[in-house]
Design a protein around this motif. Sequence first.
Motif, PDB file in Angstrom:
ATOM      1  N   ASN A  56     -39.112 -23.053  10.098  1.00 36.62           N
ATOM      2  CA  ASN A  56     -39.050 -24.509   9.961  1.00 36.62           C
ATOM      3  C   ASN A  56     -40.426 -25.092   9.661  1.00 36.62           C
ATOM      4  O   ASN A  56     -40.552 -26.049   8.887  1.00 36.62           O
ATOM      5  N   GLN A  57     -41.443 -24.534  10.276  1.00 37.68           N
ATOM      6  CA  GLN A  57     -42.798 -24.983   9.977  1.00 37.68           C
ATOM      7  C   GLN A  57     -43.177 -24.649   8.534  1.00 37.68           C
ATOM      8  O   GLN A  57     -43.865 -25.421   7.865  1.00 37.68           O
ATOM      9  N   THR A  58     -42.705 -23.504   8.058  1.00 38.60           N
ATOM     10  CA  THR A  58     -42.937 -23.140   6.652  1.00 38.60           C
ATOM     11  C   THR A  58     -42.241 -24.131   5.723  1.00 38.60           C
ATOM     12  O   THR A  58     -42.826 -24.601   4.741  1.00 38.60           O
ATOM     13  N   ILE A  59     -41.000 -24.452   6.026  1.00 33.96           N
ATOM     14  CA  ILE A  59     -40.233 -25.380   5.193  1.00 33.96           C
ATOM     15  C   ILE A  59     -40.856 -26.767   5.213  1.00 33.96           C
ATOM     16  O   ILE A  59     -40.989 -27.424   4.175  1.00 33.96           O
ATOM     17  N   LEU A  60     -41.267 -27.226   6.398  1.00 37.84           N
ATOM     18  CA  LEU A  60     -41.755 -28.589   6.560  1.00 37.84           C
ATOM     19  C   LEU A  60     -43.178 -28.766   6.043  1.00 37.84           C
ATOM     20  O   LEU A  60     -43.485 -29.726   5.331  1.00 37.84           O
ATOM     21  N   TYR A  61     -44.067 -27.832   6.388  1.00 41.73           N
ATOM     22  CA  TYR A  61     -45.487 -28.010   6.089  1.00 41.73           C
ATOM     23  C   TYR A  61     -46.057 -26.996   5.098  1.00 41.73           C
ATOM     24  O   TYR A  61     -47.269 -26.972   4.865  1.00 41.73           O
ATOM     25  N   ASN A  62     -45.179 -26.138   4.551  1.00 42.80           N
ATOM     26  CA  ASN A  62     -45.587 -25.170   3.530  1.00 42.80           C
ATOM     27  C   ASN A  62     -46.695 -24.244   4.031  1.00 42.80           C
ATOM     28  O   ASN A  62     -47.629 -23.896   3.300  1.00 42.80           O
ATOM     29  N   VAL A  63     -46.611 -23.839   5.287  1.00 41.29           N
ATOM     30  CA  VAL A  63     -47.555 -22.879   5.856  1.00 41.29           C
ATOM     31  C   VAL A  63     -46.895 -21.501   5.841  1.00 41.29           C
ATOM     32  O   VAL A  63     -45.675 -21.394   5.894  1.00 41.29           O
ATOM     33  N   PRO A  64     -47.680 -20.435   5.763  1.00 40.28           N
ATOM     34  CA  PRO A  64     -47.077 -19.091   5.731  1.00 40.28           C
ATOM     35  C   PRO A  64     -46.288 -18.816   7.004  1.00 40.28           C
ATOM     36  O   PRO A  64     -46.675 -19.243   8.094  1.00 40.28           O
ATOM     37  N   PRO A  65     -45.175 -18.109   6.898  1.00 37.53           N
ATOM     38  CA  PRO A  65     -44.397 -17.770   8.102  1.00 37.53           C
ATOM     39  C   PRO A  65     -45.180 -16.824   8.987  1.00 37.53           C
ATOM     40  O   PRO A  65     -45.775 -15.852   8.517  1.00 37.53           O
ATOM     41  N   LYS A  66     -45.183 -17.115  10.264  1.00 42.21           N
ATOM     42  CA  LYS A  66     -45.949 -16.292  11.212  1.00 42.21           C
ATOM     43  C   LYS A  66     -45.132 -15.142  11.779  1.00 42.21           C
ATOM     44  O   LYS A  66     -45.685 -14.211  12.361  1.00 42.21           O
ATOM     45  N   ILE A  67     -43.829 -15.223  11.662  1.00 43.34           N
ATOM     46  CA  ILE A  67     -42.957 -14.127  12.090  1.00 43.34           C
ATOM     47  C   ILE A  67     -42.167 -13.674  10.875  1.00 43.34           C
ATOM     48  O   ILE A  67     -41.397 -14.453  10.302  1.00 43.34           O
ATOM     49  N   LEU A  68     -42.338 -12.443  10.469  1.00 43.70           N
ATOM     50  CA  LEU A  68     -41.661 -11.918   9.285  1.00 43.70           C
ATOM     51  C   LEU A  68     -40.314 -11.310   9.654  1.00 43.70           C
ATOM     52  O   LEU A  68     -40.122 -10.799  10.763  1.00 43.70           O
ATOM     53  N   SER A  69     -39.419 -11.364   8.695  1.00 41.83           N
ATOM     54  CA  SER A  69     -38.061 -10.844   8.933  1.00 41.83           C
ATOM     55  C   SER A  69     -38.082  -9.370   9.310  1.00 41.83           C
ATOM     56  O   SER A  69     -37.272  -8.912  10.124  1.00 41.83           O
ATOM     57  N   SER A  70     -39.012  -8.624   8.738  1.00 44.04           N
ATOM     58  CA  SER A  70     -39.062  -7.182   8.987  1.00 44.04           C
ATOM     59  C   SER A  70     -39.350  -6.853  10.445  1.00 44.04           C
ATOM     60  O   SER A  70     -39.030  -5.754  10.913  1.00 44.04           O
ATOM     61  N   GLU A  71     -39.935  -7.785  11.186  1.00 45.34           N
ATOM     62  CA  GLU A  71     -40.266  -7.534  12.584  1.00 45.34           C
ATOM     63  C   GLU A  71     -39.041  -7.585  13.493  1.00 45.34           C
ATOM     64  O   GLU A  71     -39.121  -7.175  14.651  1.00 45.34           O
ATOM     65  N   LEU A  72     -37.930  -8.094  12.987  1.00 47.20           N
ATOM     66  CA  LEU A  72     -36.749  -8.288  13.828  1.00 47.20           C
ATOM     67  C   LEU A  72     -35.576  -7.415  13.411  1.00 47.20           C
ATOM     68  O   LEU A  72     -34.449  -7.648  13.837  1.00 47.20           O
ATOM     69  N   ARG A  73     -35.826  -6.434  12.591  1.00 51.23           N
ATOM     70  CA  ARG A  73     -34.737  -5.666  11.993  1.00 51.23           C
ATOM     71  C   ARG A  73     -33.822  -5.028  13.028  1.00 51.23           C
ATOM     72  O   ARG A  73     -32.612  -4.981  12.858  1.00 51.23           O
ATOM     73  N   SER A  74     -34.367  -4.530  14.126  1.00 46.24           N
ATOM     74  CA  SER A  74     -33.537  -3.783  15.083  1.00 46.24           C
ATOM     75  C   SER A  74     -32.832  -4.671  16.092  1.00 46.24           C
ATOM     76  O   SER A  74     -32.010  -4.188  16.874  1.00 46.24           O
ATOM     77  N   LEU A  75     -33.121  -5.969  16.078  1.00 49.73           N
ATOM     78  CA  LEU A  75     -32.532  -6.873  17.062  1.00 49.73           C
ATOM     79  C   LEU A  75     -31.117  -7.252  16.639  1.00 49.73           C
ATOM     80  O   LEU A  75     -30.879  -7.607  15.489  1.00 49.73           O
ATOM     81  N   TYR A  76     -30.163  -7.185  17.568  1.00 52.10           N
ATOM     82  CA  TYR A  76     -28.793  -7.572  17.257  1.00 52.10           C
ATOM     83  C   TYR A  76     -28.704  -9.078  17.064  1.00 52.10           C
ATOM     84  O   TYR A  76     -29.378  -9.858  17.756  1.00 52.10           O
ATOM     85  N   LEU A  77     -27.861  -9.496  16.133  1.00 54.74           N
ATOM     86  CA  LEU A  77     -27.640 -10.917  15.912  1.00 54.74           C
ATOM     87  C   LEU A  77     -26.916 -11.524  17.115  1.00 54.74           C
ATOM     88  O   LEU A  77     -26.151 -10.834  17.796  1.00 54.74           O
ATOM     89  N   PRO A  78     -27.137 -12.812  17.383  1.00 52.59           N
ATOM     90  CA  PRO A  78     -26.500 -13.451  18.541  1.00 52.59           C
ATOM     91  C   PRO A  78     -24.982 -13.445  18.435  1.00 52.59           C
ATOM     92  O   PRO A  78     -24.405 -13.459  17.351  1.00 52.59           O
ATOM     93  N   TRP A  79     -24.347 -13.461  19.595  1.00 57.85           N
ATOM     94  CA  TRP A  79     -22.895 -13.519  19.677  1.00 57.85           C
ATOM     95  C   TRP A  79     -22.421 -14.959  19.487  1.00 57.85           C
ATOM     96  O   TRP A  79     -23.211 -15.897  19.559  1.00 57.85           O
ATOM     97  N   PRO A  80     -21.116 -15.160  19.264  1.00 58.00           N
ATOM     98  CA  PRO A  80     -20.587 -16.513  19.051  1.00 58.00           C
ATOM     99  C   PRO A  80     -20.831 -17.438  20.241  1.00 58.00           C
ATOM    100  O   PRO A  80     -20.945 -17.001  21.386  1.00 58.00           O
ATOM    101  N   GLU A  81     -20.873 -18.723  19.951  1.00 61.12           N
ATOM    102  CA  GLU A  81     -21.172 -19.713  20.970  1.00 61.12           C
ATOM    103  C   GLU A  81     -20.113 -19.757  22.065  1.00 61.12           C
ATOM    104  O   GLU A  81     -20.419 -20.070  23.214  1.00 61.12           O
ATOM    105  N   GLU A  82     -18.875 -19.440  21.737  1.00 55.80           N
ATOM    106  CA  GLU A  82     -17.836 -19.503  22.764  1.00 55.80           C
ATOM    107  C   GLU A  82     -18.053 -18.445  23.844  1.00 55.80           C
ATOM    108  O   GLU A  82     -17.712 -18.659  25.010  1.00 55.80           O
TER     109      GLU A  82
END
Length: 727
Positions: A402-428
């Motif tokens: 969001n900071q990248t989108i809003l202020y055009n600053v480089p992303p500080k957390i890259l997608s590659s750093e989260l590859r092994s993390l499971y995606l969140p479960w549904p809100e219900e």
Amino acid sequence: MEVKTPGAQQLETEVETNVDAGMLELAIHTSAVAAQHMDPHDQSLSRLINLQTDQVSEVHNIHQVQVEAPSRDLVSSDATQPFFEDSIHDLNILWGGMDGSFALEDSFSLGFTFPFGLPSGTAPGLDFSEQTYLSFSGASTSGASGETIADNHHSDDDASLCNYQLPPLNQNDGYNSQDMENTSERPNTPVERPEGSEINYPWRIGKDDYNAIISEIEQVRHILPDGFIFPSKYVFCRYIEGFFTGSHGHLPFLHLPTVSISNLTPSLILAIIAMGAQYRFEIDRAACYFKASKSLIDNHSFALVSFNSDFHPGLDVETFDSSQKVEFEVLQSQIILSTLGIWGHHNLLRDSLSMTANIVQSLRAIGNCLHEDNSDNESWQTWIQKEGNRRTVFIAYMLSNNQTILYNVPPKILSSELRSLYLPWPEELWKASSATEWKALRSKWPHSVSFGDAYTQLFRSKQSRRKRTRLSSFGNLVLVHAIFQQIFLAWESECCMSQSEHLVSLPDESLTKFHTALRRWQRSWETSSDPSITPSSPKGPLGFNATAIFRMACIRLHLNLGPHRCLSTWQPGIIAHAFLNAPVPTQSPQVYHAVLQSIHALSIPVRLGVEYVARTQTLTWSTIHSLCNLECAIFLCKWLETLAMNPTDLHDDTKKLLRIITSVLREADLLVPNINMEFIKSSDLRQIGAVLVRLLSRILKGTHVFEMMHVFCEALRIYANLLEKNI
């Protein structure tokens, strides 16, 4: 159960046997003639005719697909196969799937199909005719519950917004939605709350809990700013309620059914009431609590570095101890404060941006890539802890984006750093209030998928034929953030390697790759646990928020607006002049997708009512939607500026898009020049652009929780004045 007439049954049999396109066209013609004499109440026959018409368009499009990269210029019109059908009303393209009878108390939970099946186009590589499998079926599947809802006969006078389906990014990407997991696995019946279970309201704080919190605060009094005063019990409860009813739905890392405020660390408590005060429009107090929480966070970070804390990073979630609990709660405090600062206070912006760097350090210290397994035998409490951790990490990742989108600053957390993390479960599942309720829901959502696997699938040249897991609205939000980040990095890479000082377009190969990924993401979103295109969804705002990132990703493929907004200045005049001097998009067949998405984004508040949205969006629309609408308005204005350079040679499909834009503006009671599509003037096109900007400034003129929204509004007003002056 629907009973079909003999005519409908016979026609359906003909469709199943006549596969050849020519035979199918003949069947459609015959059916259309027969429809003139049919019973007007026979909805099954009319739906089947419409279905076959869409299928004919799809067959035509198959023969039009070219193997080579799409042309960079608009192709000549084909009179036999227009991009848009003339018989389709302009606004029906946007709003044709709306139903007029909806309950006010659940006005956004309807699941009727959004008929955006635009007839196939003449531009190579584009196909607006392709419908989702939801649109092709004889009935729609509710995004809220998975139940089947019979189609209605829609008209231009329908009055409510359809709950799900974005304007399509249609392209033959090899994605077959039938490969998804069996629909029966989606929860389709509400789980009854066990007897005796009570809803937890974190803002209902008793005297003993309040005194315990005061005691905790007194122990760190020497760290807090001079003159700091903790709020009274009832003011404190008001702020807690403000956070959970306003901000928490967009930052859902706290487990609402079990969270106890008195058990949280002081820094997190102060961060929560800072955001809660902001949502109660008590801006000065919000800044005060922001600074108090930040002082505790800074002291904690200093202590870790200076005294060599015994906290051990990377421990397994199953052995989660109190030191890790503190670390995650400090991380959550930083997320809340950083979110508050980048949107709410220009004098807190620097602290908020620097805090993101601390968030990244904290993530890497605690081992953000948790090597977890999905055990079917884990307890509810263990699952809550693991799910809360991964949600915190992903929200930190999206905050960085969001900071990248809003202020055009480089992303500080890259997608590659989260590859092994499971995606969140549904809100219900996350909202389940007891172990019994959670187990019942868990049995209907048996699978999860890692972020890396889901993201890679979007970009594969050929889709795997194996079954795919339905993702949660949170999971799809994470994935579209990842696509946007990749588009941002692609522009940065191309700019560095380009010989031109101002790169105006990504290479064709990149456009095709990202367009395919976005189309596949849209299919995943449409079959998620909450595909909502309207605010106030019963299942939370995450599905709706994902559409804003999706639209901005579509725009950024064709126009890199990030460096041309100067939003970090918080100065409306500077921002408006930056808008004026921004480049224009290159005309190409694929730009139609971004144009249609932008029109649709701006049409939603028009359909709901501009004045209504201006007065109510404070508590129902997220900040990211205001930013999305800003980019949509600027993009459309720049696209119209491109057309104004040569208005005598416009493609027929471009003219249709222009008619849709003018129809939306007239629905908003804005004065729009009457355009003769055969003799379009440059001044008319530029005037429409100025009116579009005026429209968004009207939408943003209401009261807002965050200061940045007022900056947007004033910048757009100045920009509209500049545009009209130049005309």
